[in-house]
Design an enzyme around this catalytic site. Sequence first.
Site, mmCIF file in Angstrom:
data_model
loop_
_atom_site.group_PDB
_atom_site.id
_atom_site.type_symbol
_atom_site.label_atom_id
_atom_site.label_comp_id
_atom_site.label_asym_id
_atom_site.label_seq_id
_atom_site.Cartn_x
_atom_site.Cartn_y
_atom_site.Cartn_z
ATOM 1 N N MET A 65 39.817 2.571 -19.570
ATOM 2 C CA MET A 65 39.571 1.490 -20.368
ATOM 3 C C MET A 65 38.723 0.328 -20.035
ATOM 4 S SD MET A 65 43.482 0.656 -21.137
ATOM 5 C CE MET A 65 44.356 1.385 -22.649
ATOM 6 N N ASP A 66 38.469 0.200 -18.783
ATOM 7 C CA ASP A 66 37.535 -0.746 -18.095
ATOM 8 C C ASP A 66 36.051 -0.309 -18.340
ATOM 9 O OD1 ASP A 66 36.491 -3.134 -16.731
ATOM 10 O OD2 ASP A 66 36.195 -1.578 -15.004
#
Lengths: 246, 246
Positions: free
Chosen positions: B168-169
């Site tokens: 996600m990051d």
Amino acid sequence: MLRTAFCAVARRGPHKAPPGAPHLRRRLGPISAFASSVDSRITRFCVEKTDLKDYALPNASWCPDMLSLYHEYLEKTKTENWVKLPSFKSNRDHIQGLKLPIGFESPLSSAQGEYRIHTRGIQMEGQGYEYVIFLQPSKKKSVCLFQPGPFLEGAPGCAHGGSLAAMMDETFSKTAYLLGEGLFTLSFNIRFKNLAPLGSLIMLNVDIEKIEDQKMYLSCIAQSRDQQTVYAKSSGVFLQLQLEEE
Amino acid sequence: MLRTAFCAVARRGPHKAPPGAPHLRRRLGPISAFASSVDSRITRFCVEKTDLKDYALPNASWCPDMLSLYHEYLEKTKTENWVKLPSFKSNRDHIQGLKLPIGFESPLSSAQGEYRIHTRGIQMEGQGYEYVIFLQPSKKKSVCLFQPGPFLEGAPGCAHGGSLAAMMDETFSKTAYLLGEGLFTLSFNIRFKNLAPLGSLIMLNVDIEKIEDQKMYLSCIAQSRDQQTVYAKSSGVFLQLQLEEE
């Protein structure tokens, strides 16, 4: 919804407690019960005789800070009730008998391939996650000595934020499991303060802040050895799950 | 303190914009300026001719869902203004000329070894992070098709929470950089809803929620293709940094 999703019940792993050991409890009880169940879990986790490779031992890639602090904490295992945790290539070697939610299935379930815990996924020494976790049960805290390698890069020369988050989550995970049957991350929050250089020692100081309603609340500060540079701060909430005898 | 720590200024990478292209702006300006600077960044990022290997292409390990959805989004690049992002082994190949804070130094800086972005650190096909990111600049959103391999394990058969957070990051990171000069994660927050099976497709839907005071606020939902199972929800804040010509 969350409770329904995480309806797992964990059973004892392969290293059974001796006859007469107390049943593990769903909630942390009085101090004596807490202490005995924690001791029992740690004893099973830190199996003394095994053919499995322990990756949490020094190798040639460790920087001088990492190595000297490792020996410093190893000394503390003799005098200050710290425990050095072994780290095998898979959680399957640490925690067996975990029943996952009904209906859960991985497409890889039927394959007979190799599995590795995320933080031991990069196999060559020094390239990925080099780390060792020490636990201090009496103070409900832990320390992870972490050296990110060049395969964990984000910005040039810096550890990827995701790798630091993963290392914190993994340290939370082992701390929560051993000190209070906390098995699954419910939430995780991280604030980045300074870029963390690859190849250097990052010290993760973890504390269990409180336990309420089957939830464990943990905090972490990732910083340099001299505490002059804070790389990130994080907090996490773990769900406690009942452990049963097999 | 944070602002002081992240005092970096990023300069153009190796693929210079054509003469006459507008200077990149510190803050997002009117729509036309936004569009042109975004187009310019995307053009440089999606370099057409290169010897570098693009890891965001189908391989034999991709599951049928991953493969079919990849082709579905590839079709959308022709009709709905989606852009398929290439993914090289290192951010150094994507973004060069990044000036890090004064005093920042990695012990590995002088070494001539290999560096890899964290999410391409496990090299064997299918074992680690298999993913491809598609961007839709006009709607300020992106999609990441992610298939976690057996070397990203947490609980048996499940993706490690840290690997999902890292994916996600990384998707936030590329989205924030290309759509608004967002270069560094300031904070990241994730709530886990259901265990994510290894070897299956996880769809990450990312939106830029708002941009205020040089900060970009992004959100993500990670779910199954049919949207019936939400694995996790997250939010992230990125710092915008000035991009300058070399």
